[in-house]
Design a protein around this motif. Structure first.
Motif, mmCIF file in Angstrom:
data_model
loop_
_atom_site.group_PDB
_atom_site.id
_atom_site.type_symbol
_atom_site.label_atom_id
_atom_site.label_comp_id
_atom_site.label_asym_id
_atom_site.label_seq_id
_atom_site.Cartn_x
_atom_site.Cartn_y
_atom_site.Cartn_z
ATOM 1 N N ASP A 90 -6.707 -1.593 -8.519
ATOM 2 C CA ASP A 90 -4.873 -0.893 -8.819
ATOM 3 C C ASP A 90 -4.617 -1.671 -10.275
ATOM 4 N N SER A 133 0.494 6.506 -6.391
ATOM 5 C CA SER A 133 -0.819 7.686 -6.930
ATOM 6 C C SER A 133 -1.317 8.903 -6.665
ATOM 7 N N ALA A 164 2.630 0.831 -8.959
ATOM 8 C CA ALA A 164 1.497 -0.265 -9.019
ATOM 9 C C ALA A 164 1.605 -1.612 -9.191
ATOM 10 N N GLN A 223 0.958 -1.179 -0.265
ATOM 11 C CA GLN A 223 0.238 0.204 -0.224
ATOM 12 C C GLN A 223 0.761 0.850 -0.345
ATOM 13 N N THR A 271 -10.456 4.276 -6.453
ATOM 14 C CA THR A 271 -10.311 4.337 -5.045
ATOM 15 C C THR A 271 -11.587 3.848 -4.388
ATOM 16 N N GLN A 277 -11.368 0.643 -3.893
ATOM 17 C CA GLN A 277 -10.233 0.604 -3.142
ATOM 18 C C GLN A 277 -10.305 1.159 -1.572
ATOM 19 N N ILE A 285 1.240 -5.031 -6.829
ATOM 20 C CA ILE A 285 0.678 -5.744 -7.326
ATOM 21 C C ILE A 285 0.941 -7.206 -7.250
ATOM 22 N N THR A 311 2.255 1.242 -3.521
ATOM 23 C CA THR A 311 0.988 1.762 -4.679
ATOM 24 C C THR A 311 0.527 3.137 -4.434
#
Length: 399
Positions: A82, A26, A179, A19, A117, A120, A183, A22
């Motif tokens: 993602d 973001s 990302a 997290q 989002t 997520q 992942i 990513t």
């Protein structure tokens, strides 16, 4: 989650690492897109469209996302969202590199990112209780809050530095890479067994109706959401109007505006670290109530600050109170809501969060042109303080 599972620390470490990576990518892109639109158009209308693109898809899709999070594998939901965001960002980077630099492409990507989002966020909050023993939820949510706050501090500086030496495409590609790394880390995550709910054949609308029925039947959870909405609306002047106050009352120098943003972010990092180490009062609502009251006091402090240094100190303290207010609410919902309803309840939280601040700005934004921002901060700060005191002593907020 069974606390006898000794592997939970390594699993939650993997999850938070993914997290962090990513989220950093973001955040870089989010700032870069907003700045690119600002610098290339200098249009308030375009910025308004960008804001709408960032909020509306989250609100719409969150209703359905809550049902999906409760019905399907939560890790896969996070990976899919993602991946969807990364794919849209990669296509945008390719188009920009090919010379198609139309601002409307950015709006389309903002729509997709916002929708991702919306899926997520409830999935993350619903997944954490699957990985973490109940007695550790406060500390882990505090860690997650610290990470998100740290991104608020680091991302603007990093994004600005990258844009000063390279084009926006470089940041878009960084986001795609982060990302992908995130992942890959998530794919190695091993979740404890989670029994999917029955009646999977029900429609999405029926699932949403079940969520609303659950809220109606659980008064304490409903009151928590109402408190969250009320505080966020009242906090909107502190969230959005303080740059206006700084420029009017202390000076329009860029360093003052930067200091205002950074001090809040630094305070939020400190607050996340505090709630992680401390864990809050035994009564979680007392932690939220005290943080709420202190938030109100510091809002009043912002309004009466005679010097910019005093304003900055109050801003740091406001940042500290924010995770101490939010983390206990998140933990209470994770503890008290049935696992099969986590997705829907956290989607309601997401909708409330996405709606409350814009609603507050609709109410207080125009007032800022006829009333001093300081007066708005003092008035709303008193209301927040009263809400905190009431929450602390009210039996209606006993979980």
């Amino acid at each position: 989650m069974d606390s006898s599972n000794h592997n939970w620390k390594s699993q939650i470490s993997l999850f938070l690492t993914a997290q962090t990576i990513t989220l950093f990518g973001s955040s870089l892109v989010q700032y870069a897109i907003v700045w690119y639109i600002t610098l290339t158009t200098s249009s308030g209308t375009m910025m308004t469209i960008a804001t709408v693109c960032g909020f509306v898809p989250q609100i719409i899709i969150s209703l359905f996302a809550g049902v999906w999070v409760d019905r399907y594998n939560r890790k896969k939901m996070i990976i899919v969202s993602d991946g969807m965001i990364a794919a849209a960002t990669l296509i945008l980077a390719i188009l920009f590199l090919a010379g198609y630099k139309n601002v409307w492409l950015l709006f389309i990507v903002l729509l997709i990112r916002s929708a991702g989002t919306g899926i997520q966020t409830p999935a993350i909050h619903a997944l954490i209780p699957q990985l973490v023993p109940k007695e550790q939820l406060m500390k882990v949510n505090g860690m997650y809050s610290t990470i998100t706050s740290l991104m608020m501090v680091l991302s603007p500086a990093a994004s600005g530095a990258i844009l000063s030496i390279g084009p926006i495409e470089s940041i878009l590609l960084i986001d795609v890479i982060t990302a992908g790394v995130g992942i890959c880390i998530l794919l190695t995550l091993r979740l404890p067994a989670y029994l999917l709910p029955k009646n999977q054949s029900k429609s999405n609308l029926q699932g949403i109706a079940e969520g609303f029925a659950y809220l109606r039947a659980h008064a304490f959870i409903k009151r928590l959401l109402m408190l969250l909405v009320a505080i966020m609306i009242l906090a909107s002047p502190a969230a959005f109007l303080t740059p206006l106050m700084v420029s009017r009352s202390f000076g329009a120098e860029m360093w003052r505006l930067t200091a205002s943003e950074m001090t809040f972010g630094i305070g939020a990092v400190m607050g996340g670290a505090l709630i992680t180490a401390w864990g809050g009062f035994r009564n979680r609502m007392h932690t939220t109530a005290v943080a709420c009251a202190l938030y109100g006091l510091m809002m009043i402090g912002l309004g009466v600050a005679p010097l910019f240094l005093v304003y900055l100190i109050c801003n740091v303290l406001i940042g500290i109170t924010m995770p101490c207010f939010n983390a206990p609410i998140t933990v209470l919902l994770q503890e008290k809501v049935e696992p099969s309803m986590h997705g829907r309840v956290f989607s309601f939280v997401q909708i409330a969060s996405s709606c409350a601040l814009p609603l507050g700005m609709i109410l207080f934004g125009p007032l800022a042109d006829v009333v001093r921002v300081e007066s708005l901060l003092i008035g709303t700060g008193i209301c927040v303080l009263v809400c905190g005191v009431y929450t602390y002593f009210s039996k209606r907020f006993v979980g």
